[in-house]
Design a protein around this motif. Structure first.
Motif, PDB file in Angstrom:
ATOM      1  N   ALA A 735       0.856  -1.157  -0.100  1.00 58.56           N
ATOM      2  CA  ALA A 735      -0.125   0.092  -0.055  1.00 58.56           C
ATOM      3  C   ALA A 735       0.605   1.321  -0.057  1.00 58.56           C
ATOM      4  O   ALA A 735       0.530   2.109  -0.513  1.00 58.56           O
ATOM      5  CB  ALA A 735      -1.143  -0.081   1.172  1.00 58.56           C
ATOM      6  N   HIS A 736       2.008   1.127   0.611  1.00 60.85           N
ATOM      7  CA  HIS A 736       2.962   2.335   0.671  1.00 60.85           C
ATOM      8  C   HIS A 736       4.016   2.415  -0.782  1.00 60.85           C
ATOM      9  O   HIS A 736       4.711   3.450  -0.821  1.00 60.85           O
ATOM     10  CB  HIS A 736       3.787   2.510   1.972  1.00 60.85           C
ATOM     11  CG  HIS A 736       3.041   2.557   3.171  1.00 60.85           C
ATOM     12  ND1 HIS A 736       3.590   2.004   4.330  1.00 60.85           N
ATOM     13  CD2 HIS A 736       1.653   3.004   3.502  1.00 60.85           C
ATOM     14  CE1 HIS A 736       2.790   2.476   5.319  1.00 60.85           C
ATOM     15  NE2 HIS A 736       1.672   2.938   4.742  1.00 60.85           N
ATOM     16  N   GLY A 737       3.640   1.469  -1.647  1.00 54.68           N
ATOM     17  CA  GLY A 737       4.562   1.511  -2.845  1.00 54.68           C
ATOM     18  C   GLY A 737       6.021   1.095  -2.385  1.00 54.68           C
ATOM     19  O   GLY A 737       6.785   1.138  -3.260  1.00 54.68           O
ATOM     20  N   GLU A 738       6.114  -0.028  -1.333  1.00 53.99           N
ATOM     21  CA  GLU A 738       7.536  -0.293  -1.092  1.00 53.99           C
ATOM     22  C   GLU A 738       7.534  -1.511  -1.674  1.00 53.99           C
ATOM     23  O   GLU A 738       7.435  -2.757  -0.945  1.00 53.99           O
ATOM     24  CB  GLU A 738       7.726  -0.267   0.494  1.00 53.99           C
ATOM     25  CG  GLU A 738       7.683   1.216   1.074  1.00 53.99           C
ATOM     26  CD  GLU A 738       7.597   1.140   2.610  1.00 53.99           C
ATOM     27  OE1 GLU A 738       7.294  -0.034   3.029  1.00 53.99           O
ATOM     28  OE2 GLU A 738       7.351   2.296   3.097  1.00 53.99           O
ATOM     29  N   PHE A 739       7.699  -2.010  -2.937  1.00 53.18           N
ATOM     30  CA  PHE A 739       7.490  -3.199  -3.769  1.00 53.18           C
ATOM     31  C   PHE A 739       8.636  -4.109  -3.195  1.00 53.18           C
ATOM     32  O   PHE A 739       8.285  -5.502  -3.209  1.00 53.18           O
ATOM     33  CB  PHE A 739       7.866  -2.913  -5.143  1.00 53.18           C
ATOM     34  CG  PHE A 739       6.640  -2.076  -5.591  1.00 53.18           C
ATOM     35  CD1 PHE A 739       5.165  -1.977  -4.977  1.00 53.18           C
ATOM     36  CD2 PHE A 739       6.735  -1.000  -6.502  1.00 53.18           C
ATOM     37  CE1 PHE A 739       4.279  -1.077  -5.568  1.00 53.18           C
ATOM     38  CE2 PHE A 739       5.716  -0.403  -6.827  1.00 53.18           C
ATOM     39  CZ  PHE A 739       4.567  -0.338  -6.397  1.00 53.18           C
ATOM     40  N   GLU A 740       9.723  -3.667  -3.036  1.00 51.82           N
ATOM     41  CA  GLU A 740      11.057  -4.706  -2.717  1.00 51.82           C
ATOM     42  C   GLU A 740      10.616  -5.195  -1.192  1.00 51.82           C
ATOM     43  O   GLU A 740      10.795  -6.512  -1.041  1.00 51.82           O
ATOM     44  CB  GLU A 740      12.415  -4.016  -2.631  1.00 51.82           C
ATOM     45  CG  GLU A 740      12.774  -3.575  -3.932  1.00 51.82           C
ATOM     46  CD  GLU A 740      14.307  -2.895  -3.944  1.00 51.82           C
ATOM     47  OE1 GLU A 740      14.747  -3.018  -2.922  1.00 51.82           O
ATOM     48  OE2 GLU A 740      14.690  -2.589  -5.103  1.00 51.82           O
ATOM     49  N   VAL A 741      10.185  -4.343  -0.276  1.00 54.35           N
ATOM     50  CA  VAL A 741       9.923  -5.135   0.995  1.00 54.35           C
ATOM     51  C   VAL A 741       8.800  -5.962   0.895  1.00 54.35           C
ATOM     52  O   VAL A 741       8.781  -7.081   1.560  1.00 54.35           O
ATOM     53  CB  VAL A 741       9.586  -3.936   1.925  1.00 54.35           C
ATOM     54  CG1 VAL A 741       9.055  -4.320   3.222  1.00 54.35           C
ATOM     55  CG2 VAL A 741      10.688  -2.900   2.172  1.00 54.35           C
ATOM     56  N   THR A 742       7.829  -5.571  -0.020  1.00 55.97           N
ATOM     57  CA  THR A 742       6.506  -6.662  -0.035  1.00 55.97           C
ATOM     58  C   THR A 742       7.175  -7.900  -0.666  1.00 55.97           C
ATOM     59  O   THR A 742       6.637  -8.889  -0.023  1.00 55.97           O
ATOM     60  CB  THR A 742       5.565  -5.873  -1.189  1.00 55.97           C
ATOM     61  OG1 THR A 742       5.252  -4.754  -0.683  1.00 55.97           O
ATOM     62  CG2 THR A 742       4.652  -6.834  -1.380  1.00 55.97           C
ATOM     63  N   VAL A 743       7.846  -8.098  -1.710  1.00 55.49           N
ATOM     64  CA  VAL A 743       8.337  -9.360  -2.140  1.00 55.49           C
ATOM     65  C   VAL A 743       8.985 -10.072  -1.071  1.00 55.49           C
ATOM     66  O   VAL A 743       9.085 -11.225  -0.947  1.00 55.49           O
ATOM     67  CB  VAL A 743       9.500  -8.809  -3.449  1.00 55.49           C
ATOM     68  CG1 VAL A 743      10.044 -10.226  -3.918  1.00 55.49           C
ATOM     69  CG2 VAL A 743       8.512  -8.440  -4.621  1.00 55.49           C
ATOM     70  N   GLU A 744       9.888  -9.348  -0.361  1.00 53.57           N
ATOM     71  CA  GLU A 744      10.871  -9.980   0.629  1.00 53.57           C
ATOM     72  C   GLU A 744      10.066 -10.700   1.717  1.00 53.57           C
ATOM     73  O   GLU A 744      10.232 -11.707   2.043  1.00 53.57           O
ATOM     74  CB  GLU A 744      11.809  -9.131   1.185  1.00 53.57           C
ATOM     75  CG  GLU A 744      12.625  -9.701   2.381  1.00 53.57           C
ATOM     76  CD  GLU A 744      13.447  -8.572   3.249  1.00 53.57           C
ATOM     77  OE1 GLU A 744      13.956  -8.922   4.202  1.00 53.57           O
ATOM     78  OE2 GLU A 744      13.370  -7.131   2.713  1.00 53.57           O
TER      79      GLU A 744
END
Length: 952
Positions: A735-744
């Protein structure tokens, strides 16, 4: 509908003699016996619809031919022709036919109205005029050529009884008015027609004596006594002796009137039971024994008395009777029969004989075997007698038709409260307790809630309204949790009705020990139990009898209600549940019963957990929704008892519902449990914190969601339960647009939970939003291959739709979204259906199908608003704003975007997006919803372009 001046033609039907039809005052011949019978049956219905099947059975009693329906239709069509300008009076309805006649257009209705008017008249001369007019309506043998039709034959008997009532009343009023000479012949003819009827003999004696012929009057009395003794072995009632003494003393004109049966007269009018009374009248025309059953206080006696009043039927009151041996004496008292020697029951049966009539036997439940024997003897010895019984359970006779009387209808949600019969009863009784101005809207809402909490039971409603003599409406409403003891007093003679508790106690004491025990334990279930649960409970209790038999008797005794919609389910009225839980505590069983219910809930939620993750997810979803009220009770019991492990197990088992369904209450359970300091030491703490974090995310509180998830990971990041927390951190990062954190976070979660969960799909979304479509497809395909439940397959289809939409393949995206919607809706996964709908609407708008997209937005907005999920609601509203700009509604679009830009729970937007600065203040959440809904309505109104492209 007027009888003489209507534009549709004056119509009159006469049935008090040979059938006659008059149209505009001219007699019209009705040819053919079946057509005449059809007209008679329609007229005798008194304006009620006569079902087609009833007409067919009546016209062809030996069996309806294949052409019967067509023949009936032809007869009705011909009757319509005979009615001429009044043809519209004969209506063809979906379930039958109805002949609409005003009171002055049917001689039978006229006779009844004139009799009622005479009875209400204080002046004998006025009453006498009405009775003479009524008596003159009989023109000869009633429908003599149609009595081979059974239904008409029954009606003819009713009309003969009515004629007898009119004749008796006419003779009595003539004597009172000093005009006895003119009715002696009429009284003599009536006595000759039925020489064993005591009221007829008494009236003839009074008429003779008032005409100056006392010796003849006394001779009639002596002959009646002799004939009654010779033919029935009975003695007359005391009334005959009183008349004889009055005649001998020269006061015949003031002698007592005909003996009347011991029928109690209700003090108030009956409200909201018109349909039930009419149904019972119809049933008694077809059945010889009808038993009205229902719980205590539902109004069985009151309805039966209303039925009895029409025919002047005697009522056998069994409530005061405690010894079955005295039942014949109660019957004799109801028949005004004194039996000084011999068999009392035989004397009653001889008096009733083979004459047609109705007998009401009230309150049979406490003397069930004796009442059954009495009614069976009545039916066997009196072939033309009908019996209407009331009981809390059926009598159990082969001839019995059981009519279950339900509580009064409750107010419809959002409807007008005063329109409900239950509210009308309350208001009518309240007016007597405390006269005053009519209630306002707020008071009506309180009344509506009161009658709902009293289950619509007339007795409870009347007792509650009576309490307004000493309590305000608000005071009464606030004390309804004590309704069993609050509602009552010592005003009634029947001890069973002094309090609502005593009324229920009466039924409870008639149960066996096993039945009482199962009733007590079932009372803990707020929404009843299905058959399997009830039998499981019975087995846990170690009941001696067959559980099915015990349940069946509780239903028969009106302490349980059996609902067969979608499977068997047993429920209790709230007043019965309150009584049952009180008795549970009194029996010292409360703690064990509560523990048993919590164990049941643990087993059920575990089965639901397994089911929601399997291919038959829809069945588990249905079970959860069906049992949510009972699970709520078990949850609260676990919390109250301090059973933290049980409460945690229920929340963890229901995680799928917290994450993907609109059962918002379950999210509250997770949050409440996560806030309990004692949770930290329990083994399920990490999973509970993850569930609470998921709940916070759905409410748009990303800060709380992340805090709860990290608190769970802090306990043990390598725990198998840590995936609950990892998934929340992943969606917050997305939701915050932090895609790398999301994938991890998602990939770690997949290692812990398995690829069948949604973890790979969330990672795929992050990759797709970040521009890596090929890797996104690969991860999602792995997740799709592992998905088992419809909701996980729906999730994978949704992710595929997002990926293909980003790739520009709108047709493929639409197909994936529609697959996701179908699977989610079929499984009850309402959240997934919502997010799939958002994606689908965005694709439709991009494809230029603006009208299709607009029609879906209101439903999606309402769904997310109802569950409080503003994170996804803001995404939906931003998509709508983009669509509104293509329709030149820039102002609304700017206001929506400005509100979303300032909302802390709105997801980040990919790419550079201009900040909108609308004219005027930025709307709050309620206003932005109103603006969005209004904009959709404007856009889909006729005259707008429904398929305008989105190419601006």
């Amino acid at each position: 509908m007027g009888g003489t001046d209507g534009a549709d033609g004056a119509v009159r039907v006469e049935v008090l003699g040979p059938l006659r039809l008059l149209v505009d005052g001219v007699a019209v011949e009705v040819p053919g016996p079946k057509r005449r019978a059809a007209l008679a049956l329609l007229a005798l219905a008194g304006g009620r619809t006569v079902p087609v099947d009833r007409l067919l059975d009546a016209l062809w009693p030996g069996g309806v031919p294949d052409s019967g329906r067509q023949a009936l239709h032809t007869h009705v069509s011909r009757l319509r022709t005979l009615l001429g300008p009044g043809a519209d009076r004969l209506r063809n309805l979906q379930d039958g036919y109805r002949l609409e006649l005003a009171a002055d257009e049917l001689d039978l209705a006229q006779a009844r109205a004139l009799l009622a008017r005479a009875r209400a008249a204080a002046d004998p001369a006025t009453a006498l005029a009405s009775l003479r007019q009524a008596h003159a309506l009989w023109r000869g043998p009633v429908l003599a050529d149609l009595t081979e039709v059974p239904a008409i034959a029954v009606a003819v008997e009713d009309q003969e009884r009515l004629r007898q009532e009119v004749t008796d009343a006419l003779v009595a009023r003539a004597v009172e008015a000093g005009e006895a000479d003119g009715v002696v012949g009429l009284a003599a003819a009536a006595h000759t027609a039925d020489p064993l009827r005591e009221p007829g003999a008494v009236l003839l004696m009074r008429a003779l004596a008032a005409s100056g012929r006392p010796a003849e009057a006394l001779r009639v009395g002596r002959e009646f006594r002799r004939m009654l003794a010779d033919e029935t072995g009975l003695d007359p009632s005391p009334t005959l002796g009183e008349v004889e003494r009055a005649v001998a003393g020269g006061a015949a004109g003031h002698a007592p009137g005909p003996a009347s049966s011991a029928r109690p007269t209700p003090a108030t009018r009956l409200i909201g039971r018109e349909a039930q009374v009419a149904a019972l009248h119809r049933l008694l025309g077809q059945e010889r024994l009808v038993t009205v059953v229902g719980p205590g206080g539902v109004g069985k006696t009151r309805v039966a008395l209303e039925v009895a009043a029409r025919d002047g039927a005697p009522v056998v009151l069994l409530a005061p009777v405690t010894d079955p041996a005295t039942l014949p004496h109660a019957l004799a008292a109801a028949l005004d029969l004194e039996v000084s020697r011999g068999d009392v029951l035989a004397a009653c049966l001889a008096l009733l004989g083979d004459r047609p009539g109705l007998l009401v036997v009230d309150n049979c439940e406490h003397l069930l075997a004796g009442a059954r024997d009495l009614v069976e003897a009545l039916l066997a010895a009196c072939p033309r007698l009908c019996v209407l019984a009331t009981s809390r359970e059926p009598l159990g006779l082969a001839a019995e038709y059981t009519y279950r009387l339900a509580p009064l209808p409750l107010p419809e949600p959002g409807g007008e409260p005063a329109a409900a019969a239950s509210v009308a009863v309350f208001l009518e009784r309240a007016r007597r307790a405390r006269p005053g101005p009519p209630p306002g809207p707020d008071e009506l809402r309180l009344v509506a809630d009161i009658v709902r909490r009293l289950d619509g039971l007339p007795l409870a409603i009347e007792l509650a309204a009576g309490r307004l003599s000493g309590l305000s409406l608000a005071d009464l409403h606030a004390r309804l949790d004590r309704a069993l003891d609050l509602l009552g007093g010592a005003r009634t003679g029947d001890a069973r009705h002094r309090t609502l508790r005593a009324t229920v106690e009466w039924s409870y004491q008639l149960l066996t020990d096993d039945e009482q025990r199962l009733f007590r334990h079932l009372s803990l279930l707020a929404d009843g139990a299905d058959l399997d649960t009830a039998e499981q409970l019975a087995a846990e209790l170690g009941l001696d009898g067959d559980p099915g038999g015990v349940l069946a008797h509780l239903v028969d005794a009106s302490l349980l209600d059996a609902d067969f919609t979608g499977g068997t389910r047993y429920r209790m009225l709230e007043t019965l549940r309150a009584f049952g839980t009180d008795r549970l505590a009194a029996a010292g069983e409360q703690e064990a019963a509560e523990a048993l219910l919590v164990r049941w809930a643990l087993g059920l939620t575990e089965r639901i957990r397994v089911g929601l993750a399997a291919a038959d997810e829809a069945e588990a979803d249905a079970t959860l929704r069906r049992e949510i009220a009972n699970l709520r009770v078990a949850w609260r019991l676990a919390r109250r008892r301090g059973d933290l492990d049980a409460a945690a197990s229920m929340v963890i088992a229901l995680y799928e519902a917290i994450a993907y369904r609109d059962l918002v209450e379950l999210r509250g359970w997770a949050e409440e449990l996560a806030a309990d300091p004692a949770l930290a030491a329990r083994p399920g703490a990490i999973a509970v914190l993850g569930a609470a974090a998921e709940s916070a995310y759905h409410q748009g509180d990303a800060v709380a969601a992340e805090r709860l998830a990290r608190a769970g990971l802090d306990r043990d990041p390598a725990s198998a339960d840590a995936w609950y927390c990892r998934m929340v951190l992943a969606v917050v990062a997305l939701a915050h647009g932090e895609f790398e954190v999301t994938v991890e976070q998602s990939l770690v979660g997949a290692d812990l939970a398995g690829e069948h969960r949604e973890c790979l799909g969330i990672a795929a979304l992050a990759l797709a939003y970040g521009g890596d479509l090929d890797r996104a497809r690969g991860l999602n395909e792995r997740g799709t291959a592992a998905a088992v439940s419809p909701s996980m397959r729906s999730w994978a289809a949704y992710v595929a739709g997002e990926i293909e939409g980003l790739a520009g393949d709108l047709a493929a995206a639409e197909a994936h979204y529609r697959t996701a919607l179908r699977l989610a809706r079929g499984a009850g996964a309402t959240f997934l259906a919502g997010v799939a709908s958002v994606g689908l609407l965005a694709v439709l708008a991009r494809a230029g199908r603006v009208h299709d997209a607009l029609r879906g937005y209101t439903q999606v907005i309402d769904g997310f608003a109802r569950t409080g999920n503003w994170t996804h609601l803001w995404t939906t509203l931003r998509n709508l704003a983009d669509l509104l700009r293509t329709l030149d509604d820039d102002r609304t679009a700017d206001l929506i975007d400005a509100a979303a830009d300032r909302a802390p729970d709105a997801p980040a937007v990919a790419g550079v997006r201009p900040v909108r600065s609308p004219d005027g203040p930025v709307p709050d959440r309620a206003e932005v919803l109103r603006l969005a809904r209004a904009a959709v309505v404007r856009a889909v109104q006729p005259g707008t372009s429904g398929e305008r492209t989105a190419s601006r």
